[in-house]
Scaffold this motif. Structure first.
Motif, PDB file in Angstrom:
ATOM      1  N   UNK A 244      15.215  11.422 -22.253  1.00 38.32           N
ATOM      2  CA  UNK A 244      15.989  10.235 -21.920  1.00 38.32           C
ATOM      3  C   UNK A 244      17.065  10.062 -22.990  1.00 38.32           C
ATOM      4  N   UNK A 245      17.973   9.147 -22.752  1.00 40.60           N
ATOM      5  CA  UNK A 245      19.074   8.960 -23.695  1.00 40.60           C
ATOM      6  C   UNK A 245      18.606   8.447 -25.052  1.00 40.60           C
ATOM      7  N   UNK A 246      17.439   7.814 -25.083  1.00 39.45           N
ATOM      8  CA  UNK A 246      17.008   7.215 -26.348  1.00 39.45           C
ATOM      9  C   UNK A 246      15.748   7.871 -26.917  1.00 39.45           C
ATOM     10  N   UNK A 247      15.408   9.086 -26.467  1.00 41.79           N
ATOM     11  CA  UNK A 247      14.260   9.786 -27.031  1.00 41.79           C
ATOM     12  C   UNK A 247      14.728  11.010 -27.800  1.00 41.79           C
TER      13      UNK A 247
END
Length: 299
Positions: A244-247
């Motif tokens: 994901x974009x934030x992992x």
């Protein structure tokens, strides 16, 4: 000149229920240790290294993920699906090594692991022991944990069993009196930074010329940044991990940018297959002449 062959392994009985790997390609003229027959059958041929050698081993998803993040302990097992063939290759590469080099982050992310050949492939333990005797290696490879800061989980069973902990003067101060009695502290850097060339030089004085690193991505980034990696073994697992974009789900290398200005080209020297898994071996081409001054380990 390389040779391109498909062979069927002969001789010996594979350990336990291990099915032999299928050899798809192997460059001619590689060094050979003379594996015990059972290991040669299971691996689909012989294996060897030109010493001294630093070689890495990783398993990656199709989309290039090698670690799922700190919230997923032992994520390598999830990526590999605990495939027996992958665990066998991991054990075989450990059995060839004088020392296994890991970062403190890898130690923290695998809280019950032991970096021994038989831990990952117990059914081949007698054959691994035979190989180590033939190579005049110690009973087990020495675990070497690299930490610039000295932040390691001292209660980890791998440290309780004994390891070499390489750190800086600052890190040594933090670890003073905290390491298990079975561990040895190696101070290989000044202040808060640690250069991998200094660590490897210290290992060579201990007689360790075959060094396997199992990461993590930041450690191999530092090794590559100093031009210290000779070979990379990569298992490609038939799974998509996703991001994901934030992992943060790193690939093989973290903390080091190579392309476009400093490409690290490799040559494929071996390819094997078991079911939908690929077992690839690459040789790094001429290492960079000068280490990157920003590549010193600082955590």
């Amino acid at each position: 000149m390389a040779e391109h062959t498909t062979t069927h392994p002969v001789g010996g009985t594979p350990p336990g229920f291990l099915e032999p790997l299928e050899l798809l390609y192997e460059e001619a003229g590689q060094p050979r240790f003379g594996l015990p027959p059972a290991l040669a059958t299971a691996y689909g041929g012989d294996l060897g290294f030109t010493l001294p050698c630093v070689y890495a081993n990783f398993v990656a998803s199709i989309d290039g993920v090698v670690a799922l993040g700190p919230e997923y302990p032992s994520s390598g097992s999830a990526i590999s699906g605990r495939k027996t063939a992958d665990r066998f290759v991991m054990g075989l590469l450990r059995a060839c090594a004088d020392a296994i080099l890991i970062g403190a982050g890898t130690l923290r992310s695998t809280p019950r692991h032991r970096w021994t050949p038989d831990h990952v492939c117990p059914q081949a333990a007698p054959d691994f022991a035979e190989l180590r005797r033939s190579l005049r290696r110690a009973t087990q490879p020495e675990l070497v944990v690299v930490t610039a800061s000295g932040d390691v989980p001292t209660e980890h069973p791998a440290l309780q069993s004994g390891a070499l902990v390489a750190t800086t003067l600052d890190g040594a101060g933090r670890l003073d009196g905290r390491l298990p009695a079975a561990c040895t502290l190696l101070t290989a850097g000044e202040g808060s930074t640690l250069r991998m060339a200094d660590v490897l030089a210290a290992l060579h004085t201990h007689g360790h010329t075959a060094v396997l690193t199992e990461g993590g991505p930041h450690l191999i980034g530092h090794l590559l940044g100093e031009g210290l990696v000779d070979e990379v073994f990569l298992t490609t697992s038939p799974v998509l991990a996703g991001r994901t974009d934030d992992t943060s789900r790193p690939g093989l290398i973290a903390g080091l940018e190579l392309l476009p200005n400093h490409p690290a080209w490799t040559d494929l020297i071996s390819a094997r297959q078991r079911d939908s898994y690929l077992f690839l071996r690459y040789r790094l081409r001429t290492p960079r002449a000068h280490a990157d001054p920003q590549s010193a380990l600082a955590n």
